[in-house]
Design an enzyme around this catalytic site. Structure first.
Site, short mmCIF file in Angstrom:
data_model
loop_
_atom_site.label_atom_id
_atom_site.label_comp_id
_atom_site.label_asym_id
_atom_site.label_seq_id
_atom_site.Cartn_x
_atom_site.Cartn_y
_atom_site.Cartn_z
N HIS A 263 1.10 -1.24 0.08
CA HIS A 263 -0.09 -0.01 0.00
C HIS A 263 0.90 1.21 0.08
CE1 HIS A 263 -3.21 2.83 1.07
NE2 HIS A 263 -4.14 1.95 0.65
N ASP A 319 -8.08 -5.34 0.27
CA ASP A 319 -8.60 -6.12 -0.88
C ASP A 319 -8.25 -7.47 -0.53
OD1 ASP A 319 -9.67 -4.26 -2.47
OD2 ASP A 319 -7.76 -3.21 -2.99
#
Ligand SMILES: CC(C)(COP(=O)(O)OP(=O)(O)OC[C@H]1O[C@@H](n2cnc3c(N)ncnc32)[C@H](O)[C@@H]1OP(=O)(O)O)[C@@H](O)C(=O)NCCC(=O)NCCS
Length: 383
Positions: A263, A319
């Site tokens: 991320h 996710d």
């Protein structure tokens, strides 16, 4: 010709694009807050519509305010017949994100909202967008499979109604809670690509339907919202816990990215992934035999990725577990990202209102690296 010395920052990483009071992330500590309230508290005590109100209007609503907001949303959750007719003519093999983007954009023709400086126009377009996105997602799924869309059941909660419109049955309390949590967790996430897109389009004073259509398009890419689908494909491709290590090693050798990990901001495990992992366990425990294997493979992937990429601070993001939870709820894979959009629309709209408060059209610079004063070569002399 002298070019000004400009430093280009790829992906604008670390460059603040706006001042914002909507959400906050501490990527080192793994903190995510909406208007200062930790998401863990909101997922435990609140619900998606109340959180939407909080994000958009900047404060927790009173009982009266939340009742009105919910009534307004319920009232606008149906689709016009003409919109349904339009959807019937879209290709059955179109992705639900393409349906959602097209229909959101078309809504601007049915509900003109060009005067974005008018408070009423803003309020009712916010209500319509939050209200209708679930109906569009559920209807597009049914139409693509040859089924007639269902009308919303407004006796149900926002999350339960979506499930009902999708499957024609009312969800059990755990399913309803998880869907609601899923919407809360996706509602806002600071200056991500789709939110930036919403702010850029908003800064031109375009109407909110155009803004949301643009943000949906941005969200559809696999490096943004599409990653949760990719995670499921990856886990299915791996097939068993024993095959995890060789699969990850091979991917890394080929310098390929592992989906659902890493991320830009979080340098620790995404707090949303932690919440969803807990719900994944509850879901599979209540439903033991079915999809537990996927969770087992996923947790092995997390372990091997930590071993191999922990030094680069690559951890599971939202996710990684959202795909697993969606699958456990029986949600078709291609609806994962549209459901993400159903939650994130509130963040896009909150950022739109914030952008309008001190608006200046986005117009960044570039560093020109091309040629100057080139000759025009006649076509016969070109090679
Ligand atoms: C989300 C993402 C785009 C962030 O990228 P970023 O902030 O630009 O990070 P970088 O690509 O610069 O990554 C830094 C390092 O970690 C590695 N890395 C990052 N994500 C990785 C992943 N998913 N798998 C393997 N390696 C990864 C990069 O190769 C890079 O290594 P290097 O320094 O040796 O070159 C990236 O992590 C990614 O593509 N993840 C998979 C897609 C995904 O899950 N997206 C959903 C995000 S919520």
């Amino acid at each position: 010709m002298e070019e000004r010395e400009l430093e280009v920052v790829p992906g604008l990483a670390g460059i603040p694009a706006a001042e914002s009071a909507i959400s906050f992330i501490d990527g080192e500590k793994g903190i995510l807050e909406y208007r200062g309230i930790p998401v863990e508290v909101l997922t435990e005590k609140s619900n998606f519509l109340e959180v939407s109100y909080l994000l958009i209007f900047g404060k927790l609503p009173t009982q009266e305010e939340v009742n009105k907001f919910k009534t307004d949303i319920n009232f606008h959750s149906r689709l016009k017949l003409k919109i349904v007719r339009m959807m019937e003519h879209l290709p059955e093999n179109g992705h639900p994100m393409e349906y959602l983007q097209s229909v959101s954009s078309a809504m601007g023709m049915y509900y003109p909202a060009k005067n974005v400086l008018d408070t009423d126009v803003r309020y009712w377009s916010i209500v319509r967008l939050i209200a209708k996105l679930p109906t569009i997602v559920a209807s597009s799924n049914r139409l693509r499979h040859g089924d007639a869309p269902l009308q919303p059941n407004n006796d149900l909660s926002f999350a339960a109604n979506f499930y009902y419109m999708l499957f024609e049955r009312v969800p059990d309390p755990l399913t309803e809670k998880i869907l609601d949590v899923m919407l809360i967790l996706h509602a806002d996430h600071t200056m991500n690509a789709s939110t930036f897109s919403a702010r850029v389009v908003g800064s031109t004073l375009a109407d909110p339907y155009t803004i949301v259509a643009s943000a949906i398009g941005t969200l559809s890419g696999p490096l943004h919202g599409g990653a949760n689908e990719e995670v499921i494909h990856m886990l299915e491709e791996i097939g068993s816990k024993e095959d995890v290590r060789p699969y990850i090693e091979k991917k890394l050798e080929k310098k390929e990215k592992i989906m659902g990990v890493g991320h830009r901001i979080y340098k620790t495990k995404d707090p949303r992934a932690i919440i969803l992992q807990t719900f994944a366990h509850q879901l599979f425990e209540s439903n033991a035999s079915k999809k537990g294997k996927v969770l087992e493979i996923a947790e092995e992937v997390e372990k091997v990725v930590h071993e191999k990429l922990g030094h680069k601070k690559i951890y599971p993001n939202v996710d990684f577990y959202s795909g697993i939870v969606f699958q456990g709820l029986g949600i078709p894979t291609d609806l994962f990202t549209p459901i993400f959009a159903m939650g994130r629309v509130t963040g896009w709209l909150a950022h739109w209102l914030e952008q309008l408060k001190t608006n200046k059209i986005y117009r960044p610079d570039q560093k020109y690296i091309g040629l100057h004063n080139q000759p025009y070569i006649p076509i016969d002399d070109r090679n």
